[in-house]
Scaffold this motif. Structure first.
Motif, PDB file in Angstrom:
ATOM      1  N   ARG A   1       0.868  -1.175   0.000  1.00  0.00           N
ATOM      2  CA  ARG A   1       0.000   0.000   0.000  1.00  0.00           C
ATOM      3  C   ARG A   1       0.908   1.229   0.000  1.00  0.00           C
TER       4      ARG A   1
ATOM      5  N   ARG B   1      -3.094   3.303  -2.540  1.00  0.00           N
ATOM      6  CA  ARG B   1      -3.482   2.150  -3.353  1.00  0.00           C
ATOM      7  C   ARG B   1      -2.567   0.956  -3.085  1.00  0.00           C
TER       8      ARG B   1
ATOM      9  N   SER C   1      -0.802  -2.473  -4.595  1.00  0.00           N
ATOM     10  CA  SER C   1      -0.411  -3.121  -5.842  1.00  0.00           C
ATOM     11  C   SER C   1       0.547  -4.266  -5.551  1.00  0.00           C
TER      12      SER C   1
END
Length: 411
Positions: free
Chosen positions: A42, A48, A50
């Protein structure tokens, strides 16, 4: 040697030529039992998650795991003295990132760090571009947030084996220079601040319902001692005083809903208005609002300001909230900084004790409501924060600005 990590560690990606941090994030998922890549990360600049296969420009900053930190502590006397060793830029950035995990009003993150390599000295300054002009006109909450960041910096430094020699308000001509922290000496054997480090990145504000389970007296005592170590008093409200605190918080919440200035501050630091868009690395995102209160007595702030939020649930909160008041003898900037340090020390201690926490600060934003909050037994003193503590969900991680925006490294 292959890269290995645990959930909660940080992945740091640096420039191979300058060593400057380009990106960093928290590892929230490890796909192999031995801790080797890939990782779910994160990112601190976007929030976000990934899937990442780290390259040669990446390394892991561990956040302290029980099986690892104990040997390090026991070996402190025989290992190389960390205070005598200079910090790399990556280590400086990691300390600033640890400090920035602190809570602040509306997650404004009103701090700036400057590190002087030659002096091995951190400066912590207030960032006046990140204020709340209506809810925090006197900058008291700003100082509390910066004090919390200072406590995290002290804890993180102690975790590395360095003694954080701290001076508050070191320059009378620069009131926004809030603290100076020297890291030139090894940690004293009697200093146990580093023991709090596992909670630095585990502490999150929880706006969810808590159980009505009473906090044990032994843990309450530990929380009082944590505050007392910073020169601040902690007391749990009970009886008619608890009802008074709850009533004052509800009155303040009702005022905030109809007060234009409070609404502007709230809108500015949430992501519910196209007129005041926020970066993904700051403010309170809707997923952290918690459910809307349907019943119960816990006066949790409604960050939606009465506006509908798609998918937001309603819930019954605890019927007997456990509220702790932090009080200082004075009410000046140094008192606020000490209160912020005490607040974070209490929250870290609470996190290690299995408690969740949030803030009941609404009445503190109204001068006529703040004074009646004080402990009727102690009488004197100035309430700086009301903490809601209990057993419940730990709360989601909220975003933090990348160190590129909070840290300046000088020769």
């Amino acid at each position: 040697m292959p890269m290995r990590a645990h959930v909660g560690d940080h992945l740091i990606v640096e420039s191979p030529t300058t060593g400057a941090t380009r990106r960093d994030g928290e590892i929230v998922g490890v796909h192999h039992r031995d801790g080797t890549p890939p990782y779910d990360v994160r990112w601190s600049d976007s929030g976000r998650v990934s899937l990442v296969f780290p390259g040669p420009d990446a390394h892991i900053h561990p956040t302290g795991h029980p099986s690892e930190t104990a040997p390090a502590a026991s070996a402190r006397g025989t290992a190389a003295r960390p205070g005598a060793q200079p910090l790399s830029d990556a280590e400086v950035a990691a300390l600033a990132r640890d400090a920035s995990a602190a809570p602040s009003m509306h997650n404004a993150q009103p701090w700036r760090f400057r590190y002087f390599r030659g002096k091995r000295l951190f400066h912590l300054s207030a960032d006046l571009t990140r204020t709340l002009p209506h809810a925090d006109a006197d900058l008291r909450a700003l100082h509390l947030g910066c004090g919390a960041a200072l406590m995290n910096l002290r804890v993180a430094a102690a975790h590395t084996g360095r003694q954080p020699a701290t001076r508050l308000l070191p320059d009378p001509d620069d009131p926004m220079l809030l603290a100076a922290v020297s890291l030139t000496s090894p940690l004293g054997e009697e200093d146990d601040l580093g023991d709090l480090y596992p909670a630095v990145h585990a502490r999150h504000t929880s706006r969810s319902p808590f159980a009505d389970t009473e906090i044990p007296q032994s843990l309450r005592t530990a929380l009082r001692e944590a505050a007392g170590a910073e020169g601040v008093s902690l007391s749990f409200a009970s009886g008619w005083h608890l009802q008074t605190v709850l009533d004052l918080a509800l009155e303040a919440e009702a005022r905030n809903v109809t007060d234009r200035g409070s609404t502007e501050d709230l809108t500015h630091w949430t992501r519910l208005s196209d007129q005041t868009p926020r970066s993904a690395a700051e403010g309170v995102p809707p997923y952290a609002f918690g459910p809307r209160r349907r019943g119960g007595k816990a006066p949790v702030r409604d960050f939606a300001g009465g506006r509908p939020v798609p998918g937001r649930e309603t819930a019954d909160f605890e019927s007997s909230p456990q509220l702790a008041l932090l009080t200082t003898p004075g009410d000046g900037t140094e008192d606020w900084l000490r209160a912020g340090q005490a607040m974070e020390r209490v929250l870290l201690t609470a996190t290690l004790g299995g408690l969740s926490s949030s803030f009941i600060a609404q009445a503190l934003e109204w001068p006529d409501l703040r004074w009646p909050l004080r402990d009727p037994v102690a009488g004197a003193g100035h309430v700086q924060m009301v903490l809601r503590l209990g057993y419940g969900p730990p709360g989601p991680r909220t975003p933090r600005r990348p160190t590129l925006h909070t840290l300046d490294i000088q020769p």
